[in-house]
Design a protein around this motif. Structure first.
Motif, mmCIF file in Angstrom:
data_model
loop_
_atom_site.group_PDB
_atom_site.id
_atom_site.type_symbol
_atom_site.label_atom_id
_atom_site.label_comp_id
_atom_site.label_asym_id
_atom_site.label_seq_id
_atom_site.Cartn_x
_atom_site.Cartn_y
_atom_site.Cartn_z
ATOM 1 N N UNK A 48 0.833 -1.206 0.000
ATOM 2 C CA UNK A 48 0.000 0.000 0.000
ATOM 3 C C UNK A 48 0.869 1.259 0.000
ATOM 4 N N UNK A 49 2.144 1.096 0.324
ATOM 5 C CA UNK A 49 3.059 2.238 0.315
ATOM 6 C C UNK A 49 3.317 2.759 1.710
ATOM 7 N N UNK A 50 4.151 3.799 1.814
ATOM 8 C CA UNK A 50 4.564 4.303 3.122
ATOM 9 C C UNK A 50 3.383 4.841 3.917
ATOM 10 N N UNK A 51 3.501 4.747 5.228
ATOM 11 C CA UNK A 51 2.443 5.247 6.096
ATOM 12 C C UNK A 51 2.279 4.343 7.292
ATOM 13 N N UNK A 52 1.157 4.512 7.990
ATOM 14 C CA UNK A 52 0.872 3.708 9.173
ATOM 15 C C UNK A 52 0.677 2.249 8.761
ATOM 16 N N UNK A 59 -1.136 -1.004 7.760
ATOM 17 C CA UNK A 59 -2.332 -0.972 6.898
ATOM 18 C C UNK A 59 -3.642 -0.972 7.681
ATOM 19 N N UNK A 60 -3.731 -1.779 8.733
ATOM 20 C CA UNK A 60 -4.998 -1.895 9.471
ATOM 21 C C UNK A 60 -5.414 -0.573 10.099
ATOM 22 N N UNK A 61 -4.429 0.319 10.293
ATOM 23 C CA UNK A 61 -4.727 1.611 10.928
ATOM 24 C C UNK A 61 -4.922 2.728 9.906
ATOM 25 N N UNK A 62 -4.708 2.431 8.634
ATOM 26 C CA UNK A 62 -4.947 3.441 7.592
ATOM 27 C C UNK A 62 -6.450 3.692 7.485
ATOM 28 N N UNK A 63 -6.800 4.936 7.116
ATOM 29 C CA UNK A 63 -8.205 5.307 7.180
ATOM 30 C C UNK A 63 -8.954 5.166 5.864
ATOM 31 N N UNK A 89 -18.799 -15.508 -2.412
ATOM 32 C CA UNK A 89 -18.283 -14.320 -1.748
ATOM 33 C C UNK A 89 -19.019 -13.099 -2.290
ATOM 34 N N UNK A 90 -18.343 -11.933 -2.226
ATOM 35 C CA UNK A 90 -18.998 -10.697 -2.685
ATOM 36 C C UNK A 90 -17.924 -9.760 -3.208
ATOM 37 N N UNK A 91 -18.234 -9.046 -4.282
ATOM 38 C CA UNK A 91 -17.197 -8.183 -4.864
ATOM 39 C C UNK A 91 -16.737 -7.095 -3.894
ATOM 40 N N UNK A 92 -17.580 -6.737 -2.922
ATOM 41 C CA UNK A 92 -17.179 -5.695 -1.980
ATOM 42 C C UNK A 92 -16.337 -6.236 -0.814
ATOM 43 N N UNK A 93 -16.098 -7.542 -0.814
ATOM 44 C CA UNK A 93 -15.219 -8.133 0.211
ATOM 45 C C UNK A 93 -13.772 -8.139 -0.246
ATOM 46 N N UNK A 94 -13.444 -7.345 -1.257
ATOM 47 C CA UNK A 94 -12.072 -7.327 -1.780
ATOM 48 C C UNK A 94 -11.079 -6.850 -0.727
ATOM 49 N N UNK A 95 -9.825 -7.247 -0.911
ATOM 50 C CA UNK A 95 -8.766 -6.888 0.030
ATOM 51 C C UNK A 95 -8.092 -5.596 -0.405
ATOM 52 N N UNK A 96 -7.936 -4.683 0.526
ATOM 53 C CA UNK A 96 -7.191 -3.452 0.263
ATOM 54 C C UNK A 96 -5.704 -3.822 0.316
ATOM 55 N N UNK A 97 -5.101 -3.855 -0.865
ATOM 56 C CA UNK A 97 -3.706 -4.284 -0.968
ATOM 57 C C UNK A 97 -2.837 -3.173 -1.545
ATOM 58 N N UNK A 98 -3.284 -2.585 -2.654
ATOM 59 C CA UNK A 98 -2.508 -1.547 -3.345
ATOM 60 C C UNK A 98 -3.265 -0.213 -3.282
ATOM 61 N N UNK A 99 -2.584 0.890 -3.601
ATOM 62 C CA UNK A 99 -3.245 2.203 -3.490
ATOM 63 C C UNK A 99 -4.581 2.289 -4.234
ATOM 64 N N UNK A 100 -4.663 1.663 -5.406
ATOM 65 C CA UNK A 100 -5.921 1.741 -6.159
ATOM 66 C C UNK A 100 -7.086 1.097 -5.408
#
Ligand code: CTP
Ligand code: MG
Length: 251
Positions: free
Chosen positions: A21-25, A27-31, A222-233
């Motif tokens: 996801x790139x630099x920052x906090x 991931x679980x704490x990113x908003x 499953x469901x398309x909205x259950x996707x994993x936040x992995x990359x910035x997009x």
């Protein structure tokens, strides 16, 4: 907590750094919409009547911060516990599992990085375990064609073969398990690693451990909205999904 009977406990691995996801906090704490991903994920689980306890595996140096964060978002319920996670996702799940009371028979494992999973998916996975499946994964068909390659980063990679797309599924979480089954495969994997099993390939999900040791895993929708936040997009997409939900029903 009502940990008895058919009520499930959920383990939330949240100790990753989120390097993709790139630099920052962490991931679980990113908003997302002003609220940390982890808080979204815990709320999604807590919304299910099937879930009686949530155990969060936090970054090892961030346990107190995560406890305070959950408190400040109204998740200071006794039914939410925070433990220190580990160096790998597998270790974080194992440490979370160890904090679940003996009498809980069904365990769900849900990535903190899947903040928008609809409650229907949580309910469906728990129901399938309750109905007798030892291991259940939610999954969706693939949009892209998938090719197996001989990995050779930085160079053109030879294609080995092309699995038939209709037989492939992209797997999500929460994955649901008979507790004894999940505890057993995690213990086996740990023992194998301790015995120097360097040639044991890493698994990227818990159902993969069940498969490795010969267990049966079944797939539910499953469901398309259950996707994993992995990359910035993915974060851009998640913001859009959240905005749509908030516009639709004051989410
Ligand atoms: N996870 C964990 N402990 C680790 C590594 C990962 O609890 N040591 C969790 C992550 O916090 C995440 C889930 O496992 O909720 C799925 O992993 P992934 O999407 O790979 O997250 P990260 O490992 O944080 O991201 P990256 O691989 O890009 O660094
Ligand atoms: Mg990772």
């Amino acid at each position: 907590m009502n940990a008895s009977g058919a009520v499930a406990a959920a383990v939330v691995p949240a100790a990753g750094r989120g390097e993709r996801l790139g630099p920052g906090a962490p991931k679980a704490l990113r908003e997302l919409g002003g609220v940390p991903l982890l808080v979204h994920a815990v709320r999604a689980l807590a919304r299910s009547r099937a879930v009686g306890l949530v155990v969060v595996a936090a970054p090892a140096d961030g346990v107190a911060e995560v406890v305070a964060l959950l408190d400040s978002h109204g998740l200071d319920d006794k039914d939410i516990r925070v433990v220190a996670g580990g160096a790998t996702r597998q270790e974080s799940v194992r440490l979370g599992l160890a904090a679940i009371p003996e009498e809980v028979g069904i365990v769900l494992v849900h990535d903190a990085a899947r903040p928008l999973v609809p409650v229907e998916v949580v309910d469906a996975v728990a129901a399938a375990v309750r109905a007798g499946a030892g291991a259940v994964v939610p999954a969706v068909p693939l949009a892209d064609t998938v090719k197996r390659v001989e990995p050779n980063p930085g160079h053109p990679e030879p294609v080995v073969d092309t699995p038939e797309r209709a037989t492939l599924r992209a797997v999500q979480t929460p994955q649901g398990f008979d507790r004894a089954t999940l505890v057993e495969v995690h213990a086996k994997a740990l023992a194998e690693e301790a015995a120097g099993g360097a040639d044991v390939p890493p698994v990227t999900d818990d159902a993969g451990l069940v498969e490795r040791y010969g267990g049966t895993v079944v797939v539910v929708p499953g469901h398309e909205e259950a996707f994993k936040v992995t990359r910035p997009l993915d974060l851009v997409l998640a913001e859009a999904v959240l905005a749509r939900r908030r516009a639709a029903d004051a989410y």
